[in-house]
Design a protein around this motif. Structure first.
Motif, PDB file in Angstrom:
ATOM      1  N   SER A 163      43.541  37.186  53.112  1.00 19.67           N
ATOM      2  CA  SER A 163      44.598  37.766  52.288  1.00 19.67           C
ATOM      3  C   SER A 163      45.099  36.705  51.328  1.00 19.67           C
ATOM      4  CB  SER A 163      45.740  38.306  53.156  1.00 19.67           C
ATOM      5  OG  SER A 163      46.330  37.261  53.905  1.00 19.67           O
ATOM      6  N   VAL A 164      45.594  37.175  50.185  1.00 16.90           N
ATOM      7  CA  VAL A 164      46.085  36.268  49.146  1.00 16.90           C
ATOM      8  C   VAL A 164      47.280  36.926  48.460  1.00 16.90           C
ATOM      9  CG1 VAL A 164      44.452  37.196  47.443  1.00 16.90           C
ATOM     10  CG2 VAL A 164      45.392  34.912  47.113  1.00 16.90           C
ATOM     11  N   ARG A 165      48.232  36.117  48.049  1.00 21.63           N
ATOM     12  CA  ARG A 165      49.399  36.641  47.335  1.00 21.63           C
ATOM     13  C   ARG A 165      48.967  37.286  46.017  1.00 21.63           C
ATOM     14  NH1 ARG A 165      54.477  34.759  48.971  1.00 21.63           N
ATOM     15  NH2 ARG A 165      54.338  34.366  51.201  1.00 21.63           N
ATOM     16  N   LYS A 166      49.631  38.370  45.653  1.00 26.26           N
ATOM     17  CA  LYS A 166      49.279  39.115  44.445  1.00 26.26           C
ATOM     18  C   LYS A 166      49.397  38.272  43.182  1.00 26.26           C
ATOM     19  CE  LYS A 166      50.600  43.716  46.117  1.00 26.26           C
ATOM     20  NZ  LYS A 166      51.613  44.784  46.010  1.00 26.26           N
ATOM     21  N   GLY A 173      40.641  35.641  41.414  1.00 23.15           N
ATOM     22  CA  GLY A 173      39.436  35.562  40.584  1.00 23.15           C
ATOM     23  C   GLY A 173      38.289  34.887  41.320  1.00 23.15           C
ATOM     24  N   PHE A 174      38.591  33.813  42.047  1.00 21.17           N
ATOM     25  CA  PHE A 174      37.573  33.093  42.815  1.00 21.17           C
ATOM     26  C   PHE A 174      36.978  33.992  43.890  1.00 21.17           C
ATOM     27  CE2 PHE A 174      36.681  30.480  46.652  1.00 21.17           C
ATOM     28  CZ  PHE A 174      35.574  29.780  46.173  1.00 21.17           C
ATOM     29  N   GLY A 179      32.146  37.454  45.727  1.00 23.87           N
ATOM     30  CA  GLY A 179      31.674  38.680  46.346  1.00 23.87           C
ATOM     31  C   GLY A 179      32.607  39.393  47.307  1.00 23.87           C
ATOM     32  N   LEU A 180      33.864  38.950  47.402  1.00 22.44           N
ATOM     33  CA  LEU A 180      34.789  39.676  48.269  1.00 22.44           C
ATOM     34  C   LEU A 180      35.289  40.927  47.556  1.00 22.44           C
ATOM     35  CD1 LEU A 180      35.538  36.386  49.248  1.00 22.44           C
ATOM     36  CD2 LEU A 180      36.564  37.857  50.941  1.00 22.44           C
ATOM     37  N   LYS A 181      35.524  41.970  48.335  1.00 20.28           N
ATOM     38  CA  LYS A 181      36.015  43.246  47.791  1.00 20.28           C
ATOM     39  C   LYS A 181      37.410  43.525  48.350  1.00 20.28           C
ATOM     40  CE  LYS A 181      31.842  44.158  46.165  1.00 20.28           C
ATOM     41  NZ  LYS A 181      31.545  43.731  44.807  1.00 20.28           N
ATOM     42  N   GLU A 182      38.225  44.157  47.520  1.00 20.61           N
ATOM     43  CA  GLU A 182      39.573  44.486  47.981  1.00 20.61           C
ATOM     44  C   GLU A 182      39.499  45.535  49.086  1.00 20.61           C
ATOM     45  OE1 GLU A 182      43.663  46.449  46.246  1.00 20.61           O
ATOM     46  OE2 GLU A 182      42.511  45.141  44.900  1.00 20.61           O
ATOM     47  N   GLU A 183      40.224  45.259  50.172  1.00 19.90           N
ATOM     48  CA  GLU A 183      40.283  46.197  51.292  1.00 19.90           C
ATOM     49  C   GLU A 183      41.544  47.053  51.199  1.00 19.90           C
ATOM     50  OE1 GLU A 183      39.617  46.091  56.140  1.00 19.90           O
ATOM     51  OE2 GLU A 183      40.433  44.310  55.146  1.00 19.90           O
ATOM     52  N   PHE A 184      42.686  46.428  51.003  1.00 20.05           N
ATOM     53  CA  PHE A 184      43.947  47.138  50.793  1.00 20.05           C
ATOM     54  C   PHE A 184      44.995  46.145  50.308  1.00 20.05           C
ATOM     55  CE2 PHE A 184      44.078  45.768  55.225  1.00 20.05           C
ATOM     56  CZ  PHE A 184      45.368  45.289  55.377  1.00 20.05           C
ATOM     57  N   ARG A 185      46.174  46.682  49.956  1.00 20.28           N
ATOM     58  CA  ARG A 185      47.301  45.863  49.512  1.00 20.28           C
ATOM     59  C   ARG A 185      48.532  46.218  50.326  1.00 20.28           C
ATOM     60  NH1 ARG A 185      47.227  44.839  43.167  1.00 20.28           N
ATOM     61  NH2 ARG A 185      44.969  44.773  42.861  1.00 20.28           N
ATOM     62  N   ASN A 186      49.447  45.250  50.421  1.00 16.63           N
ATOM     63  CA  ASN A 186      50.778  45.573  50.906  1.00 16.63           C
ATOM     64  C   ASN A 186      51.775  45.113  49.849  1.00 16.63           C
ATOM     65  OD1 ASN A 186      51.236  42.798  51.321  1.00 16.63           O
ATOM     66  ND2 ASN A 186      50.864  42.908  53.522  1.00 16.63           N
ATOM     67  N   PHE A 192      41.273  41.085  51.220  1.00 12.58           N
ATOM     68  CA  PHE A 192      39.876  41.157  50.804  1.00 12.58           C
ATOM     69  C   PHE A 192      38.972  41.140  52.022  1.00 12.58           C
ATOM     70  CE2 PHE A 192      41.735  39.510  46.866  1.00 12.58           C
ATOM     71  CZ  PHE A 192      41.033  40.210  45.897  1.00 12.58           C
ATOM     72  N   ILE A 193      37.756  41.653  51.821  1.00  8.10           N
ATOM     73  CA  ILE A 193      36.770  41.675  52.897  1.00  8.10           C
ATOM     74  C   ILE A 193      35.387  41.431  52.285  1.00  8.10           C
ATOM     75  CG2 ILE A 193      36.334  44.161  52.796  1.00  8.10           C
ATOM     76  CD1 ILE A 193      36.395  44.094  55.924  1.00  8.10           C
TER      77      ILE A 193
END
Length: 199
Positions: A163-166, A173-174, A179-186, A192-193
């Motif tokens: 997870s990373v801060r918005k 970007g990194f 190749g990581l894809k967004e899984e969900f947001r809070n 990312f996964i």
């Protein structure tokens, strides 16, 4: 930079390693990151707990200097809870001296009542990564992640998350680039996964 100039090594908890972690963490993380406000002793305790509970911990070295690190594992939130409990007064003092983070912690606690708490489907978490980057040192973060992913493949783990801060556009970007894809947001983070079988 020629990649063979960078050495990737497994880590332990010795005093020299901890001191290097603290120096690099203080150098690379700005005041937007709560732990960057810890004094050296508290930061050493933080890393001691994290390193003792993580299943994967490596550092990148260039000319004997630590220029990056990566910490990963399952259930590292338990290490943070233990650290927070054992150092409650010291952490509270840091919060009181930095009210923005105090309000953030209160907001986090309140958000649990208003947001459905989601959990990533990937138990293996890339918990913390940091690397120097300048005209002489490039590609350290990518090398750390490649080493981590190779380790996971060797141990039959085909998915990991983080997870990373918005607001952390550079890190986002990194992660997308590798190749990581967004899984969900809070309310404050993006999760990312990455499925390694899709590489």
């Amino acid at each position: 930079m020629i990649q063979n100039e960078i050495k990737i090594l497994q880590l332990n908890n010795d005093e020299n390693t901890l001191a290097q972690f603290v120096r690099l963490h203080k150098l690379l993380f700005d005041k937007e990151h709560f732990t960057a406000l810890f004094n050296e002793q508290l930061l050493e305790k933080y890393f001691t707990e994290l390193l003792s509970k993580s299943s994967y911990k490596i550092a990148a070295y260039h000319n004997e200097e630590m220029v990056g690190y990566l910490i990963a594992g399952e259930n590292l939130d338990n290490a943070l809870k233990k650290f927070s409990k054992e150092n409650f007064i010291k952490i509270l003092l840091v919060l009181l001296l930095n009210p923005r983070f105090l309000f953030e912690k209160i907001s986090d606690a309140l958000s649990k009542f208003f947001y459905q708490r989601r959990k990533s489907s990937a138990p293996m978490r890339l918990f913390l990564i940091a690397s120097k980057h300048n005209e002489n040192i490039k590609g350290v973060g990518k090398l750390l992640v490649e080493s981590f992913e190779n380790y996971l493949i060797e141990h039959n783990v085909n998915t990991y998350g983080l997870s990373v801060r918005k607001h952390n556009k550079t890190a986002i970007g990194f992660y997308k680039k590798i190749g990581l894809k967004e899984e969900f947001r809070n309310h404050k983070s993006i999760f990312f996964i990455k499925k390694l079988s899709e590489r």
